[in-house]
Design a protein around this motif. Sequence first.
Motif, mmCIF file in Angstrom:
data_model
loop_
_atom_site.group_PDB
_atom_site.id
_atom_site.type_symbol
_atom_site.label_atom_id
_atom_site.label_comp_id
_atom_site.label_asym_id
_atom_site.label_seq_id
_atom_site.Cartn_x
_atom_site.Cartn_y
_atom_site.Cartn_z
ATOM 1 N N THR A 15 -34.159 -46.127 34.912
ATOM 2 C CA THR A 15 -34.279 -45.211 34.485
ATOM 3 C C THR A 15 -34.377 -44.067 32.966
ATOM 4 N N VAL A 16 -34.845 -43.772 32.436
ATOM 5 C CA VAL A 16 -35.265 -42.647 31.357
ATOM 6 C C VAL A 16 -35.359 -41.309 31.729
ATOM 7 N N ALA A 17 -34.664 -41.051 30.623
ATOM 8 C CA ALA A 17 -35.500 -39.125 31.222
ATOM 9 C C ALA A 17 -35.124 -38.649 30.173
ATOM 10 N N PRO A 18 -35.368 -37.171 29.401
ATOM 11 C CA PRO A 18 -34.601 -36.773 28.475
ATOM 12 C C PRO A 18 -33.696 -35.786 28.892
ATOM 13 N N GLN A 19 -33.275 -35.339 27.968
ATOM 14 C CA GLN A 19 -31.321 -34.536 27.599
ATOM 15 C C GLN A 19 -31.656 -33.504 29.753
ATOM 16 N N GLN A 75 -27.610 -43.209 19.825
ATOM 17 C CA GLN A 75 -28.208 -43.646 19.165
ATOM 18 C C GLN A 75 -28.948 -42.583 18.061
ATOM 19 N N ALA A 76 -28.816 -42.946 17.040
ATOM 20 C CA ALA A 76 -29.012 -41.274 16.131
ATOM 21 C C ALA A 76 -30.503 -41.164 15.627
ATOM 22 N N ASP A 77 -31.614 -42.382 15.920
ATOM 23 C CA ASP A 77 -33.014 -42.715 15.783
ATOM 24 C C ASP A 77 -33.696 -43.591 15.931
ATOM 25 N N ARG A 78 -35.019 -43.726 16.097
ATOM 26 C CA ARG A 78 -35.179 -44.540 16.456
ATOM 27 C C ARG A 78 -35.315 -45.995 16.224
ATOM 28 N N GLU A 102 -23.767 -55.856 33.076
ATOM 29 C CA GLU A 102 -22.657 -55.120 33.939
ATOM 30 C C GLU A 102 -22.701 -53.821 35.284
ATOM 31 N N THR A 103 -24.189 -52.900 35.256
ATOM 32 C CA THR A 103 -24.146 -52.949 36.543
ATOM 33 C C THR A 103 -24.570 -53.202 37.292
ATOM 34 N N ASP A 104 -24.054 -52.859 38.617
ATOM 35 C CA ASP A 104 -25.145 -53.551 40.127
ATOM 36 C C ASP A 104 -25.481 -52.829 40.908
ATOM 37 N N GLY A 105 -26.025 -51.993 39.683
ATOM 38 C CA GLY A 105 -27.013 -51.129 40.806
ATOM 39 C C GLY A 105 -27.951 -50.324 39.264
ATOM 40 N N LYS A 106 -27.907 -48.740 39.519
ATOM 41 C CA LYS A 106 -29.465 -48.790 38.821
ATOM 42 C C LYS A 106 -28.455 -47.067 37.846
ATOM 43 N N VAL A 107 -28.663 -47.205 36.442
ATOM 44 C CA VAL A 107 -29.155 -46.281 35.461
ATOM 45 C C VAL A 107 -29.531 -45.722 34.922
ATOM 46 N N PHE A 108 -29.124 -44.477 34.995
ATOM 47 C CA PHE A 108 -29.811 -43.388 34.045
ATOM 48 C C PHE A 108 -30.010 -43.238 32.582
ATOM 49 N N ALA A 109 -30.259 -43.343 31.978
ATOM 50 C CA ALA A 109 -30.071 -43.319 30.463
ATOM 51 C C ALA A 109 -31.437 -41.567 29.826
ATOM 52 N N TYR A 110 -30.027 -41.324 28.796
ATOM 53 C CA TYR A 110 -31.248 -39.796 28.679
ATOM 54 C C TYR A 110 -30.787 -39.687 27.192
ATOM 55 N N CYS A 111 -32.146 -39.150 26.539
ATOM 56 C CA CYS A 111 -31.676 -38.892 24.627
ATOM 57 C C CYS A 111 -32.218 -37.318 24.589
ATOM 58 N N ARG A 112 -32.868 -36.858 23.897
ATOM 59 C CA ARG A 112 -34.229 -36.201 23.759
ATOM 60 C C ARG A 112 -34.750 -35.499 24.522
ATOM 61 N N THR A 155 -37.240 -40.951 24.440
ATOM 62 C CA THR A 155 -38.053 -42.296 23.866
ATOM 63 C C THR A 155 -36.826 -43.008 23.249
ATOM 64 N N ARG A 156 -35.898 -43.161 22.325
ATOM 65 C CA ARG A 156 -34.946 -43.509 21.885
ATOM 66 C C ARG A 156 -34.367 -44.559 22.988
ATOM 67 N N CYS A 157 -34.309 -44.069 24.477
ATOM 68 C CA CYS A 157 -33.517 -44.627 25.599
ATOM 69 C C CYS A 157 -34.304 -45.818 25.491
ATOM 70 N N GLU A 158 -36.162 -45.672 25.614
ATOM 71 C CA GLU A 158 -36.728 -46.903 26.237
ATOM 72 C C GLU A 158 -36.947 -48.067 25.350
ATOM 73 N N ILE A 159 -36.615 -47.666 23.313
ATOM 74 C CA ILE A 159 -36.493 -48.152 22.583
ATOM 75 C C ILE A 159 -35.328 -49.333 23.212
ATOM 76 N N LEU A 160 -34.467 -48.806 23.218
ATOM 77 C CA LEU A 160 -33.134 -49.460 23.723
ATOM 78 C C LEU A 160 -33.535 -49.883 24.780
ATOM 79 N N TRP A 161 -34.300 -50.146 25.914
ATOM 80 C CA TRP A 161 -34.619 -50.326 26.920
ATOM 81 C C TRP A 161 -34.508 -52.128 26.410
ATOM 82 N N ASN A 162 -36.147 -52.036 25.974
ATOM 83 C CA ASN A 162 -37.151 -52.825 25.383
ATOM 84 C C ASN A 162 -36.404 -53.754 25.039
ATOM 85 N N ALA A 163 -35.772 -53.384 24.062
ATOM 86 C CA ALA A 163 -35.233 -54.310 23.259
ATOM 87 C C ALA A 163 -33.632 -54.503 23.787
#
Length: 109
Positions: A5-9, A60-63, A79-89, A92-100
């Motif tokens: 899951t990705v989210a803002p700050q 990640q400093a930019d997009r 390496e995570t056997d379960g759910k990951v919560f990623a955030y940035c401002r 969007t950066r988390c989503e870009i990283l997830w896609n990559a």
Amino acid sequence: DSQVTVAPQIRPEGVADIASAGFQVVMCNRPDGEAAGQVGWAEVAEACRQHGLSAIYVPQADRDPTGYAVARFAAVMRETDGKVFAYCRSGTRCEILWNAATAQAAQGS
């Protein structure tokens, strides 16, 4: 997806809800000091520890994702056997990283 899951700050006081939602990892993709008044990673990481969550800092400093950030994001997913919560401002950066990271995994890298 069902793992990430990705989210803002987020703020330290929101970590209890993240833990209650069943996440095992909180990953920050926002560099400290990016904006005035921004909650620092150390505060969020401490709240994670208090609630039994792994805390991972992959700034990640930019997009334009760096190879390191993509590889680390992919490793956390793998390496995570379960759910990951990623955030940035904004998330969007988390989503870009997830896609990559997802594309990298699909290619078998």
